[in-house]
Design an enzyme around this catalytic site. Structure first.
Site: not given
Ligand SMILES: CC(C)(COP(=O)(O)OP(=O)(O)OC[C@H]1O[C@@H](n2cnc3c(N)ncnc32)[C@H](O)[C@@H]1OP(=O)(O)O)[C@@H](O)C(=O)NCCC(=O)NCCS
Length: 144
Positions: A71, A104, A109, A116
């Site tokens: 997260a 999972e 999402n 991933y």
């Molecule tokens: C999913 C989550 C952990 C991503 O965190 P983040 O710090 O924003 O991700 P990053 O900045 O490290 O992203 C790395 C890469 O992942 C992909 N990515 C991350 N978020 C994305 C989005 N919303 N849409 C599309 N690609 C995405 C991209 O390839 C990104 O690279 P880029 O920014 O150079 O395009 C965050 O959105 C989150 O906490 N979401 C809610 C909780 C959740 O869904 N957790 C996972 C449960 S399985």
């Protein structure tokens, strides 16, 4: 700068608050505390400007690790926090003997699935109605 560190008991109030702000069925502070105390887990925090921006962790069983939490605070997203902390989690897991990581994720999402895939995970299976609130299929992903 993103600073990665092992999660500490004193981080848990901040971690649980972020967890509650994101998930419909959040882990409690006690849930994180119990997990931290197990020798089969590894939990990391990522800090931006000294404040916790995100966290992740796994539960290890022999050479496999189930990534149970990922997260990032909404205000800190798309700055590489998740990618940096997961790369470190995988590196530290490999150093502990993990050869396969699994997780999972909700089928809808797309952002997390893209994250991933960028880290080398592949879709392996669908688990029907794995999630509640709202009900949804899980995509099971592996990185070997
Ligand atoms: C999913 C989550 C952990 C991503 O965190 P983040 O710090 O924003 O991700 P990053 O900045 O490290 O992203 C790395 C890469 O992942 C992909 N990515 C991350 N978020 C994305 C989005 N919303 N849409 C599309 N690609 C995405 C991209 O390839 C990104 O690279 P880029 O920014 O150079 O395009 C965050 O959105 C989150 O906490 N979401 C809610 C909780 C959740 O869904 N957790 C996972 C449960 S399985």
């Amino acid at each position: 700068m993103i600073e990665i560190a092992g999660m500490q008991m004193e981080d848990l109030a901040e971690v649980a608050a972020i967890e509650k702000s994101i998930f419909s069925q959040p882990w409690s502070e006690n849930g994180f505390a119990a997990s931290l105390q197990s020798k089969d887990t590894l939990y990391l925090t990522a800090r931006l400007d000294g404040k916790i921006a995100g966290y992740c962790g796994f539960l290890q069983s022999f050479d496999e690790a189930d990534i149970t939490n990922v997260a990032v605070k909404e205000s800190c997203r798309r700055r590489g926090v998740a990618e940096t902390m997961l790369a470190e989690l995988i590196k530290r897991g490999a150093a502990r003997g993990v050869t396969a990581f699994t997780l999972e994720v909700r089928r809808s999402n797309a952002g997390a699935i893209a994250l991933y895939e960028k880290l080398g995970f592949v879709n392996c299976d669908i688990r029907r109605n794995f999630y509640e609130k709202p009900a949804e299929d899980a995509v099971i992903m592996w990185k070997r």
